[in-house]
Design a protein around this motif. Structure first.
Motif, PDB file in Angstrom:
ATOM      1  N   ARG A 149     -13.812   3.995  29.626  1.00 27.67           N
ATOM      2  CA  ARG A 149     -14.852   3.443  28.737  1.00 27.67           C
ATOM      3  C   ARG A 149     -14.818   1.925  28.726  1.00 27.67           C
ATOM      4  N   TYR A 156      -9.740  10.514  21.821  1.00 27.82           N
ATOM      5  CA  TYR A 156     -10.997   9.801  22.049  1.00 27.82           C
ATOM      6  C   TYR A 156     -12.005  10.122  20.945  1.00 27.82           C
ATOM      7  N   ASP A 157     -12.617   9.078  20.435  1.00 30.54           N
ATOM      8  CA  ASP A 157     -13.609   9.219  19.386  1.00 30.54           C
ATOM      9  C   ASP A 157     -14.661   8.130  19.617  1.00 30.54           C
ATOM     10  N   ALA A 158     -15.871   8.556  19.921  1.00 31.80           N
ATOM     11  CA  ALA A 158     -16.931   7.587  20.241  1.00 31.80           C
ATOM     12  C   ALA A 158     -17.193   6.645  19.067  1.00 31.80           C
ATOM     13  N   ASP A 159     -17.002   7.148  17.850  1.00 34.67           N
ATOM     14  CA  ASP A 159     -17.217   6.265  16.687  1.00 34.67           C
ATOM     15  C   ASP A 159     -16.173   5.154  16.674  1.00 34.67           C
ATOM     16  N   GLU A 160     -14.932   5.525  17.020  1.00 34.43           N
ATOM     17  CA  GLU A 160     -13.878   4.501  17.073  1.00 34.43           C
ATOM     18  C   GLU A 160     -14.176   3.490  18.179  1.00 34.43           C
ATOM     19  N   GLU A 161     -14.711   4.013  19.289  1.00 35.95           N
ATOM     20  CA  GLU A 161     -15.024   3.122  20.418  1.00 35.95           C
ATOM     21  C   GLU A 161     -16.054   2.064  20.025  1.00 35.95           C
ATOM     22  N   ASP A 162     -16.974   2.416  19.134  1.00 36.81           N
ATOM     23  CA  ASP A 162     -17.986   1.448  18.703  1.00 36.81           C
ATOM     24  C   ASP A 162     -17.340   0.200  18.107  1.00 36.81           C
ATOM     25  N   GLY A 163     -16.128   0.364  17.553  1.00 36.82           N
ATOM     26  CA  GLY A 163     -15.416  -0.793  16.987  1.00 36.82           C
ATOM     27  C   GLY A 163     -14.533  -1.494  18.015  1.00 36.82           C
TER      28      GLY A 163
END
Ligand SMILES: Cc1cc2nc3c(=O)[nH]c(=O)nc-3n(C[C@H](O)[C@H](O)[C@H](O)COP(=O)(O)O)c2cc1C
Length: 183
Positions: free
Chosen positions: A92, A42-49
């Motif tokens: 998410r 899990y990576d919140a920055d990746e989730e932004d995409g």
């Protein structure tokens, strides 16, 4: 009626994958095994995409299901990070939690080559069910210990008592799902 059983290990010879497949074989019309292979950390920055495609796919399966089961190994007296990571991705964005998990029956079972049958891991999943507003199934439990004696390397069940216990768990869990759907 559909229940998604998430096999919580990445190991090819995983006892928990064998357990998930055994539950599926008991109720193939109701239970479908899902794996967590390929889900990134899990990576919140990746989730932004946007969500990784494997996560989005599994989320859709869960959203369409009536209940879910975590088939969890036990690591260091708790739940494995790799399994929790997958569930964290599935949670998410939080606005989707009611649709994906809310009010749905949630069960946890697990297998270990050790003597204690993943009791601690199973307990550790309970706060996660609460966070996701799922409804834990408590009436029966399935703790599979000494797993090397339960399955052969090719996945054949060697222990007749296991099958009986697994059938009872599946029967009870399916009844619980029906009860929640009616309520
Ligand atoms: C980091 C680590 C910690 C472990 N801790 C426990 C534990 O607390 N209790 C237990 O019963 N087994 C423990 N084990 C053994 C696992 O139950 C065993 O590796 C099992 O095969 C994992 O599940 P799988 O076969 O589905 O991959 C641990 C294994 C690892 C790698």
């Amino acid at each position: 009626m559909k229940i998604i059983a998430i096999a919580g290990s990445l190991r090819a010879g995983s006892y928990n994958l064998k357990l998930a497949r055994a539950l599926e074989s008991i109720a193939p019309d109701e239970i479908e095994v899902a794996t967590i292979y390929g889900i990134p950390l899990y990576d919140a920055d990746e989730e932004d995409g946007g969500l990784p495609p494997l996560v989005a796919e599994l989320k859709d399966k869960l959203a369409a299901a009536d209940g879910w089961l975590i088939v969890s190994p036990e690591y260091n007296g708790s739940l494995p990070g790799v399994t929790k990571n997958a569930v964290d991705w599935l949670s998410r964005p939080p606005a989707d939690i009611p649709r994906v998990f809310g009010g749905k029956a949630a069960g946890v079972v697990g297998a270990t080559p050790g003597p204690v049958g993943t009791r601690l891991a199973q307990t550790a999943w309970l706060p996660v069910f609460r966070a996701l507003t799922s409804v834990p199934y408590f009436e029966r439990a399935l703790y599979v210990d000494n797993a090397a004696k339960v399955w052969s390397d090719t996945g054949e069940v060697l222990d007749a008592k296991f099958r009986e216990r697994a059938e009872k768990y599946v029967e009870g869990f399916i009844q619980f799902v029906h009860k929640l759907r009616r309520g």
